[in-house]
Each structure stands twice: as structure tokens, then as C-alpha cells.
Design a protein around this motif. Sequence first.
Motif: not given
Length: 242
Positions: A50-66, A72-81
Amino acid sequence: MEIFYLLNSGFMIKDGKTLMLFDDYDDPAHIADRAVNAGDFEHLYIFVSHAHFDHFGTHIRAYAKQTSRYIFSSDIRRTKRVKIFPANDITFMKKYSEWQGEGIKVWTYDSTDIGVSFLVETSSGGRIFHAGDFNWWNWEGDNVENQLLAQKIFLKQLKRMYKLDVDVAFFPVDGRLENTQEMGVTEFIKRTDVKTLVAMHRVGYPEWKPSEKFLAEARDLPVWSPTTPGEHRTLVDGKFVE
């Protein structure tokens, strides 16, 4: 099955050639960084309950290539992150849904907060349950109506998990709940067939020492309550090995 504690409800699991990250909002010991950079896996799946800050960190974007897939839970779809993530690499999952990829099957349950909890089965036969924020949130000092509602929604969802059979379950034992912190996990292990249990969502609190009441229900259930990022256990024949 190799299990590493990242922080809070964040864990990295390696089962055969499948690497999985769950709720990796922060990784102060750089466990995931090293594992991803080493590349000793065929598939990398990144789960966020889910989208709570202590579960969803944007640093995992760095792993996109691998990454084979962000799940993701569907509630994350509505976040800016979420906009910084490659949209084609994301699967959004609602409660009570199913998804299958290479070397993995995923089912979701509801939460008692927001988002979902995950049941994952790997091609090697490993079965993992990550509760996210599913718990009996019985806050001391809350009014009776809210406490009864918390009980109702927790037990209603737990009925769907009756006899859930998993090798390892990650479940909140939140110290902020004080005297009621074991209520949810006790009911959970009574109604499921969990082989090993990992306590989570305990940042700022010491290692959980199960009470006699819990142990009477758990019997010989192996329990691990990590507190320091980077702690590691190997799961062998239903037992934790350091």
C-alpha cells in the motif's frame, strides 16, 4: 529460502533464482542494493502492499532495469509518486485478485487499513504471506465502537484465510498497540497453517518476546522478530537458521 530484514515491514527474500522485495521503503543496510547489483537471480519482483510512506519508497525506481515486475496495490495508482515508475512494468492488484508471471504466482487478500496483503508461491514451491498492514488494530484508549469495528473487520477477513498454508508469514506485531499488540497475530496463527512467523512493523521497539498466552497457541512455531537492518535468516525444513 534466504530472508533479509530491510526495515519496518521491508524484507528481501531469495527463493532459488527468484528475488523478491516486499515493502522496501528504506534499506539502510543496502541489502537490496547489493543483491540487485550482484545479479544472481533470474527474476526480480518488487511488491508494495500500500501507499503509506513506511511501505512505499521511491528509491526502488532505481531497480527498474533489473525488475521483472513491480507488483503494487491498486491504491498506489492514485499517488503522485507512482508517476516516476515505468507504467508498462507495473501490475496493480486489487483485493482478491490473482496474477502469474515467470516463476511466480500471486494472490491478494484485503487489508484492515489500506491496500492488500500478498500470498506468493514460487516455482520452487515456496509459499510466502506478507500481511502489509492487515492486523487487528485495537488501539488502547480508543472508544468501544471503534474497537468493536476493528475486531469485526479483522475477523471477517481472517475467515478468508482459514487454513492458509504457507512456509513463512510476515505479520505486524506493532509495539504501539502496547498490551493488545499480540491480539492479531495470535488469532492469525490459530486459524492458519503457518510453518514459520516473522514479526514486523516494529521500528523503534525492541525484539518481540512472545507472551505465555501466545506461546500456548503457537506451540513449537518458529518465530523471528528482527530489529536491526541487515539481519538474516535461512529457512531450512521449517526452521530458521542464522
